[in-house]
Design a protein around this motif. Structure first.
Motif, mmCIF file in Angstrom:
data_model
loop_
_atom_site.group_PDB
_atom_site.id
_atom_site.type_symbol
_atom_site.label_atom_id
_atom_site.label_comp_id
_atom_site.label_asym_id
_atom_site.label_seq_id
_atom_site.Cartn_x
_atom_site.Cartn_y
_atom_site.Cartn_z
ATOM 1 N N ALA A 33 -5.813 -20.560 -5.408
ATOM 2 C CA ALA A 33 -5.301 -19.654 -4.382
ATOM 3 C C ALA A 33 -4.759 -18.382 -5.006
ATOM 4 N N LEU A 34 -4.034 -18.542 -6.074
ATOM 5 C CA LEU A 34 -3.475 -17.379 -6.759
ATOM 6 C C LEU A 34 -4.584 -16.489 -7.307
ATOM 7 N N ASN A 35 -5.615 -17.078 -7.893
ATOM 8 C CA ASN A 35 -6.743 -16.299 -8.427
ATOM 9 C C ASN A 35 -7.464 -15.542 -7.321
ATOM 10 N N LEU A 36 -7.653 -16.173 -6.171
ATOM 11 C CA LEU A 36 -8.306 -15.511 -5.046
ATOM 12 C C LEU A 36 -7.488 -14.311 -4.586
ATOM 13 N N ALA A 37 -6.205 -14.509 -4.400
ATOM 14 C CA ALA A 37 -5.338 -13.402 -3.965
ATOM 15 C C ALA A 37 -5.341 -12.275 -4.987
ATOM 16 N N GLN A 38 -5.309 -12.621 -6.262
ATOM 17 C CA GLN A 38 -5.320 -11.598 -7.311
ATOM 18 C C GLN A 38 -6.639 -10.836 -7.351
ATOM 19 N N ARG A 39 -7.770 -11.522 -7.143
ATOM 20 C CA ARG A 39 -9.071 -10.825 -7.116
ATOM 21 C C ARG A 39 -9.141 -9.847 -5.948
ATOM 22 N N LEU A 40 -8.647 -10.277 -4.783
ATOM 23 C CA LEU A 40 -8.656 -9.384 -3.624
ATOM 24 C C LEU A 40 -7.746 -8.180 -3.852
ATOM 25 N N ALA A 43 -9.312 -5.777 -6.344
ATOM 26 C CA ALA A 43 -10.411 -5.023 -5.734
ATOM 27 C C ALA A 43 -9.873 -3.890 -4.869
ATOM 28 N N ILE A 44 -8.818 -4.186 -4.109
ATOM 29 C CA ILE A 44 -8.207 -3.158 -3.259
ATOM 30 C C ILE A 44 -7.644 -2.030 -4.122
ATOM 31 N N LEU A 45 -6.935 -2.381 -5.165
ATOM 32 C CA LEU A 45 -6.350 -1.353 -6.035
ATOM 33 C C LEU A 45 -7.407 -0.561 -6.798
ATOM 34 N N SER A 46 -8.559 -1.179 -7.065
ATOM 35 C CA SER A 46 -9.630 -0.466 -7.772
ATOM 36 C C SER A 46 -10.177 0.696 -6.947
ATOM 37 N N LEU A 47 -9.933 0.667 -5.654
ATOM 38 C CA LEU A 47 -10.403 1.742 -4.783
ATOM 39 C C LEU A 47 -9.643 3.046 -5.015
ATOM 40 N N GLU A 48 -8.521 2.978 -5.738
ATOM 41 C CA GLU A 48 -7.803 4.207 -6.107
ATOM 42 C C GLU A 48 -8.696 5.121 -6.934
ATOM 43 N N GLU A 49 -9.499 4.530 -7.807
ATOM 44 C CA GLU A 49 -10.355 5.318 -8.702
ATOM 45 C C GLU A 49 -11.811 5.331 -8.279
ATOM 46 N N GLN A 50 -12.222 4.369 -7.464
ATOM 47 C CA GLN A 50 -13.613 4.291 -7.015
ATOM 48 C C GLN A 50 -13.666 4.078 -5.502
ATOM 49 N N PRO A 51 -13.199 5.034 -4.741
ATOM 50 C CA PRO A 51 -13.092 4.828 -3.294
ATOM 51 C C PRO A 51 -14.420 4.674 -2.560
ATOM 52 N N ALA A 63 -19.526 -1.123 12.378
ATOM 53 C CA ALA A 63 -20.803 -0.523 11.976
ATOM 54 C C ALA A 63 -20.933 0.932 12.424
ATOM 55 N N TYR A 64 -21.507 1.728 11.550
ATOM 56 C CA TYR A 64 -21.875 3.122 11.834
ATOM 57 C C TYR A 64 -20.706 3.979 12.346
ATOM 58 N N LYS A 65 -19.511 3.700 11.846
ATOM 59 C CA LYS A 65 -18.335 4.481 12.230
ATOM 60 C C LYS A 65 -17.689 5.125 11.008
ATOM 61 N N GLY A 66 -18.398 5.108 9.888
ATOM 62 C CA GLY A 66 -17.873 5.716 8.674
ATOM 63 C C GLY A 66 -17.059 4.775 7.805
ATOM 64 N N TYR A 67 -16.956 3.522 8.210
ATOM 65 C CA TYR A 67 -16.197 2.549 7.422
ATOM 66 C C TYR A 67 -17.049 1.995 6.287
ATOM 67 N N ARG A 68 -16.389 1.550 5.253
ATOM 68 C CA ARG A 68 -17.060 0.955 4.101
ATOM 69 C C ARG A 68 -16.626 -0.494 3.971
ATOM 70 N N GLN A 69 -17.394 -1.237 3.182
ATOM 71 C CA GLN A 69 -17.083 -2.646 2.979
ATOM 72 C C GLN A 69 -17.244 -3.004 1.510
ATOM 73 N N LEU A 70 -16.405 -3.919 1.094
ATOM 74 C CA LEU A 70 -16.420 -4.394 -0.281
ATOM 75 C C LEU A 70 -16.369 -5.917 -0.230
ATOM 76 N N PHE A 71 -17.340 -6.583 -0.863
ATOM 77 C CA PHE A 71 -17.414 -8.042 -0.861
ATOM 78 C C PHE A 71 -16.755 -8.587 -2.117
ATOM 79 N N ILE A 72 -15.786 -9.477 -1.917
ATOM 80 C CA ILE A 72 -15.068 -10.087 -3.027
ATOM 81 C C ILE A 72 -14.857 -11.569 -2.716
ATOM 82 N N SER A 73 -15.415 -12.437 -3.527
ATOM 83 C CA SER A 73 -15.165 -13.884 -3.447
ATOM 84 C C SER A 73 -15.299 -14.445 -2.036
#
Length: 100
Positions: A33-40, A43-51, A63-73
């Motif tokens: 559980a801790l590893n899953l929370a840390q990976r998420l 990933a969220i914090l990585s968007l600071e440099e790679q939005p 969909a088609y509203k300008g939103y992006r998605q990131l798949f993690i675990s």
């Protein structure tokens, strides 16, 4: 390269809390559980440099509203990049098996 500021909507905080609680309750080891929370969170914090690293959403409610998605675990982080303000707004985090 300028860093972006990551801001989470209240729904995203609730989603992350639920994911952590669910994983903890259904995990044989608390480390899973801790590893899953840390990976998420990483990933969220990585968007600071790679939005723009996540693909544009082309399925479901966002969909088609300008939103992006990131798949993690097995989860999808739905977010919006506000380039002028240098903000990444995290809207929600859902299990990828959900149809939303």
């Amino acid at each position: 390269m300028d860093k972006y500021t990551v801001k989470m909507f209240p729904q995203a905080y609730r989603d992350l809390d639920k994911i952590y609680e669910h994983a903890l309750a259904n995990s044989n080891y608390n480390n899973n559980a801790l590893n899953l929370a840390q990976r998420l969170e990483a990933a969220i914090l990585s968007l600071e440099e790679q939005p723009h690293r996540g693909a544009e959403r082309k399925y479901g409610f966002y969909a088609y509203k300008g939103y992006r998605q990131l798949f993690i675990s097995g989860y999808i982080i739905i977010y919006e990049v506000l380039d002028v303000e240098k903000i990444v707004a995290i809207l929600t985090i859902k299990y990828s098996g959900n149809d939303f």
